[in-house]
Design a protein around this motif. Sequence first.
Motif, mmCIF file in Angstrom:
data_model
loop_
_atom_site.group_PDB
_atom_site.id
_atom_site.type_symbol
_atom_site.label_atom_id
_atom_site.label_comp_id
_atom_site.label_asym_id
_atom_site.label_seq_id
_atom_site.Cartn_x
_atom_site.Cartn_y
_atom_site.Cartn_z
ATOM 1 N N GLU A 1 0.820 -1.195 0.000
ATOM 2 C CA GLU A 1 0.000 0.000 0.000
ATOM 3 C C GLU A 1 0.865 1.261 0.000
ATOM 4 O O GLU A 1 0.556 2.222 -0.678
ATOM 5 N N GLU A 2 1.932 1.214 0.794
ATOM 6 C CA GLU A 2 2.802 2.387 0.873
ATOM 7 C C GLU A 2 3.520 2.649 -0.450
ATOM 8 O O GLU A 2 3.644 3.791 -0.877
ATOM 9 N N VAL A 3 3.961 1.588 -1.122
ATOM 10 C CA VAL A 3 4.628 1.745 -2.419
ATOM 11 C C VAL A 3 3.667 2.365 -3.415
ATOM 12 O O VAL A 3 4.025 3.284 -4.151
ATOM 13 N N GLU A 4 2.430 1.896 -3.432
ATOM 14 C CA GLU A 4 1.450 2.443 -4.367
ATOM 15 C C GLU A 4 1.160 3.915 -4.074
ATOM 16 O O GLU A 4 1.096 4.744 -4.972
ATOM 17 N N GLU A 5 1.013 4.255 -2.798
ATOM 18 C CA GLU A 5 0.739 5.642 -2.414
ATOM 19 C C GLU A 5 1.891 6.566 -2.800
ATOM 20 O O GLU A 5 1.686 7.627 -3.370
ATOM 21 N N ARG A 6 3.127 6.160 -2.491
ATOM 22 C CA ARG A 6 4.297 6.978 -2.810
ATOM 23 C C ARG A 6 4.505 7.084 -4.315
ATOM 24 O O ARG A 6 4.977 8.099 -4.810
#
Length: 191
Positions: free
Chosen positions: A1-6
């Motif tokens: 999720e964090e990779v997608e958000e960033r």
Amino acid sequence: EEVEERSLDKPADISHAVKEQPGIQLQRTSANSGFFNVRLLGLRGKYTQTLRDGQPLFGGLSQNISLTQLATLDVNQIEIIKGPSSTLYGGDAIAGALNIISKTPDRNKTERTVLLNVESTKSFDAGVFWLEKFNKIGVSFTGQYRNQQAKDWDKDNFSDQPKLYRYSFQPTLFFYISPKITLKVSANFTQ
């Protein structure tokens, strides 16, 4: 999720997803191209091995080629392995390794993404991503374009952000030979 958000914050490259992780510093190596080194544990960037799906990238060219050339749309996760235990990944991994894991096709999930991004610096990103599995063959295609205008933030007549036109295409085929054997054939073109 964090990779997608960033990745959606700055879709031009994966630097934004990497730089906010603890223990990682990004050091700019070229003002002209915007390249940078990934530093782990305070050691120089040449001691950090960069991997894509477990395979080494860049080799001895890590001072001249960098993560800014990797598109974000097909990144599933980023593994950060710190310390000398990562020497399993080769002599370039004294400080650690950065493994970028790509998305892989799933029979129950088709993914199609179109990304358009305009920044306040008059920079523009466009990207497409397609991921699908058909019986014993999977397909992935990533295409990305970046148009970045030069910017002199401190008005000293030197560009702080380089002028850049970059596009890349990466088609990938997955051949599912047996439940335990998958052949992946991929090509990447960046200009």
